[in-house]
Design a protein around this motif. Sequence first.
Motif, PDB file in Angstrom:
ATOM      1  N   ILE A   5      80.858  56.131   7.402  1.00 24.35           N
ATOM      2  CA  ILE A   5      80.020  56.116   8.608  1.00 24.35           C
ATOM      3  C   ILE A   5      79.952  57.515   9.210  1.00 24.35           C
ATOM      4  N   PHE A   6      81.091  58.190   9.230  1.00 23.90           N
ATOM      5  CA  PHE A   6      81.126  59.549   9.772  1.00 23.90           C
ATOM      6  C   PHE A   6      80.167  60.461   9.013  1.00 23.90           C
ATOM      7  N   TYR A   7      80.230  60.414   7.665  1.00 23.84           N
ATOM      8  CA  TYR A   7      79.362  61.298   6.880  1.00 23.84           C
ATOM      9  C   TYR A   7      77.900  60.914   7.008  1.00 23.84           C
ATOM     10  N   PHE A   8      77.639  59.615   7.191  1.00 19.95           N
ATOM     11  CA  PHE A   8      76.256  59.182   7.416  1.00 19.95           C
ATOM     12  C   PHE A   8      75.734  59.759   8.731  1.00 19.95           C
ATOM     13  N   LEU A   9      76.577  59.677   9.780  1.00 22.66           N
ATOM     14  CA  LEU A   9      76.172  60.219  11.084  1.00 22.66           C
ATOM     15  C   LEU A   9      75.986  61.739  11.008  1.00 22.66           C
ATOM     16  N   LEU A  10      76.873  62.392  10.255  1.00 25.23           N
ATOM     17  CA  LEU A  10      76.778  63.839  10.093  1.00 25.23           C
ATOM     18  C   LEU A  10      75.471  64.202   9.373  1.00 25.23           C
ATOM     19  N   PHE A  11      75.138  63.425   8.343  1.00 26.54           N
ATOM     20  CA  PHE A  11      73.892  63.643   7.607  1.00 26.54           C
ATOM     21  C   PHE A  11      72.691  63.444   8.544  1.00 26.54           C
ATOM     22  N   PHE A  12      72.773  62.403   9.371  1.00 29.14           N
ATOM     23  CA  PHE A  12      71.677  62.128  10.311  1.00 29.14           C
ATOM     24  C   PHE A  12      71.548  63.248  11.340  1.00 29.14           C
ATOM     25  N   PHE A  13      72.697  63.746  11.787  1.00 26.16           N
ATOM     26  CA  PHE A  13      72.682  64.903  12.700  1.00 26.16           C
ATOM     27  C   PHE A  13      71.964  66.080  12.029  1.00 26.16           C
ATOM     28  N   GLY A  14      72.280  66.313  10.746  1.00 23.36           N
ATOM     29  CA  GLY A  14      71.638  67.395   9.985  1.00 23.36           C
ATOM     30  C   GLY A  14      70.132  67.193   9.879  1.00 23.36           C
ATOM     31  N   LEU A  15      69.712  65.948   9.628  1.00 20.23           N
ATOM     32  CA  LEU A  15      68.270  65.648   9.532  1.00 20.23           C
ATOM     33  C   LEU A  15      67.571  65.984  10.843  1.00 20.23           C
ATOM     34  N   THR A  16      68.184  65.551  11.958  1.00 21.18           N
ATOM     35  CA  THR A  16      67.572  65.771  13.271  1.00 21.18           C
ATOM     36  C   THR A  16      67.516  67.263  13.593  1.00 21.18           C
ATOM     37  N   TRP A  17      68.589  67.971  13.269  1.00 20.59           N
ATOM     38  CA  TRP A  17      68.627  69.423  13.438  1.00 20.59           C
ATOM     39  C   TRP A  17      67.522  70.064  12.597  1.00 20.59           C
ATOM     40  N   GLY A  18      67.278  69.487  11.409  1.00 26.71           N
ATOM     41  CA  GLY A  18      66.219  69.983  10.527  1.00 26.71           C
ATOM     42  C   GLY A  18      64.845  69.877  11.180  1.00 26.71           C
ATOM     43  N   SER A  19      64.622  68.837  11.993  1.00 21.93           N
ATOM     44  CA  SER A  19      63.336  68.708  12.704  1.00 21.93           C
ATOM     45  C   SER A  19      63.152  69.877  13.661  1.00 21.93           C
ATOM     46  N   PHE A  20      64.258  70.274  14.297  1.00 24.83           N
ATOM     47  CA  PHE A  20      64.214  71.424  15.203  1.00 24.83           C
ATOM     48  C   PHE A  20      63.909  72.704  14.413  1.00 24.83           C
ATOM     49  N   LEU A  21      64.536  72.835  13.228  1.00 24.82           N
ATOM     50  CA  LEU A  21      64.275  74.017  12.390  1.00 24.82           C
ATOM     51  C   LEU A  21      62.805  74.054  11.963  1.00 24.82           C
ATOM     52  N   ASN A  22      62.233  72.860  11.705  1.00 30.03           N
ATOM     53  CA  ASN A  22      60.810  72.780  11.352  1.00 30.03           C
ATOM     54  C   ASN A  22      59.926  73.331  12.456  1.00 30.03           C
ATOM     55  N   VAL A  23      60.305  73.032  13.711  1.00 31.32           N
ATOM     56  CA  VAL A  23      59.534  73.542  14.848  1.00 31.32           C
ATOM     57  C   VAL A  23      59.516  75.070  14.800  1.00 31.32           C
ATOM     58  N   LEU A  24      60.695  75.672  14.520  1.00 29.41           N
ATOM     59  CA  LEU A  24      60.767  77.140  14.429  1.00 29.41           C
ATOM     60  C   LEU A  24      59.904  77.659  13.284  1.00 29.41           C
ATOM     61  N   ILE A  25      59.985  76.970  12.128  1.00 32.61           N
ATOM     62  CA  ILE A  25      59.253  77.433  10.946  1.00 32.61           C
ATOM     63  C   ILE A  25      57.742  77.333  11.164  1.00 32.61           C
ATOM     64  N   PHE A  26      57.298  76.209  11.714  1.00 29.77           N
ATOM     65  CA  PHE A  26      55.854  75.978  11.773  1.00 29.77           C
ATOM     66  C   PHE A  26      55.168  76.595  12.981  1.00 29.77           C
ATOM     67  N   ARG A  27      55.921  76.829  14.064  1.00 33.20           N
ATOM     68  CA  ARG A  27      55.267  77.435  15.224  1.00 33.20           C
ATOM     69  C   ARG A  27      55.378  78.944  15.214  1.00 33.20           C
TER      70      ARG A  27
END
Length: 271
Positions: A5-27
């Motif tokens: 469960i911990f690693y799943f949550l960590l992976f999900f945290f990474g995915l969400t952080w990735g959305s933020f990185l996408n904002v930086l990349i695309f804007r």
Amino acid sequence: MEGKIFYFLLFFFGLTWGSFLNVLIFRYQPNKKFNIFKIISGRSRCPYCKRKLLVKDLIPVLSFLILKGKCRWCGKKISFIYPIVEILSGILAVIIFLKTSPSLFLFLLWFLIFSDLLVLSFIDLKHQFVPNQLLDLFFLLSLITVIFFQIPSHYIWKIFPQFDLRILNHLVGGLIFGLPMWLFCQKTKEKFLGLGDAKTMAISCFLFAWPVSILVFNLSFLIGGFLSLILIFFFGKTIKSKIPFLPFLSLAIFLTFLFENQIVDLYLTLF
Ligand SMILES: [Zn+2]
């Protein structure tokens, strides 16, 4: 079970952080100054019809799959880079945690370093440009990592104490590869590699210090050469096409981060 469960949550945290990185990349726009507050403010919109995205369209990866990679309003295709960056960020979070555990500080430093390199790589792919502000951040994070972690715990210095010259090793590592590459870029007027590539090389070789910097340098050109050949043979690129170098360099840095000690050991078994 709890671990999973911990690693799943960590992976999900990474995915969400990735959305933020996408904002930086695309804007990001190459001709404008990199202003992070300006870039991240405001709701996400479709780049074609400019209509605001719904909250349910912002779930990492899942929204992309549900919408079948198309805008809800105008049906235009959404770039597949979005889910790729999110998944890469999720994988990074888990792997870096496994490597740096139990130090949370070390995890945060390396996760920020590789997030920065992920954004740099995709901006380089999109625009063939390397923003200085992101390089400054890379240098600052590297400096903190070197002072607090690399210098006290270098594996290679335990085997070869004669190499242990502390910060000098880091400076030598950075200069020995960064400087010639920088001069090469100046001489060739950035026809093959840009000054941003040379600066990134200098910082990453500073981060890993001489002699491990040899590994970063060689791996990046090995990966770059190999993938460029694939691009030339299978995707119609020519020798003259300028191929973005930062994705290769970032991959080399990641492999060095993961396998530095094993590669040193492997090297030693050869003698
Ligand atoms: Zn649209």
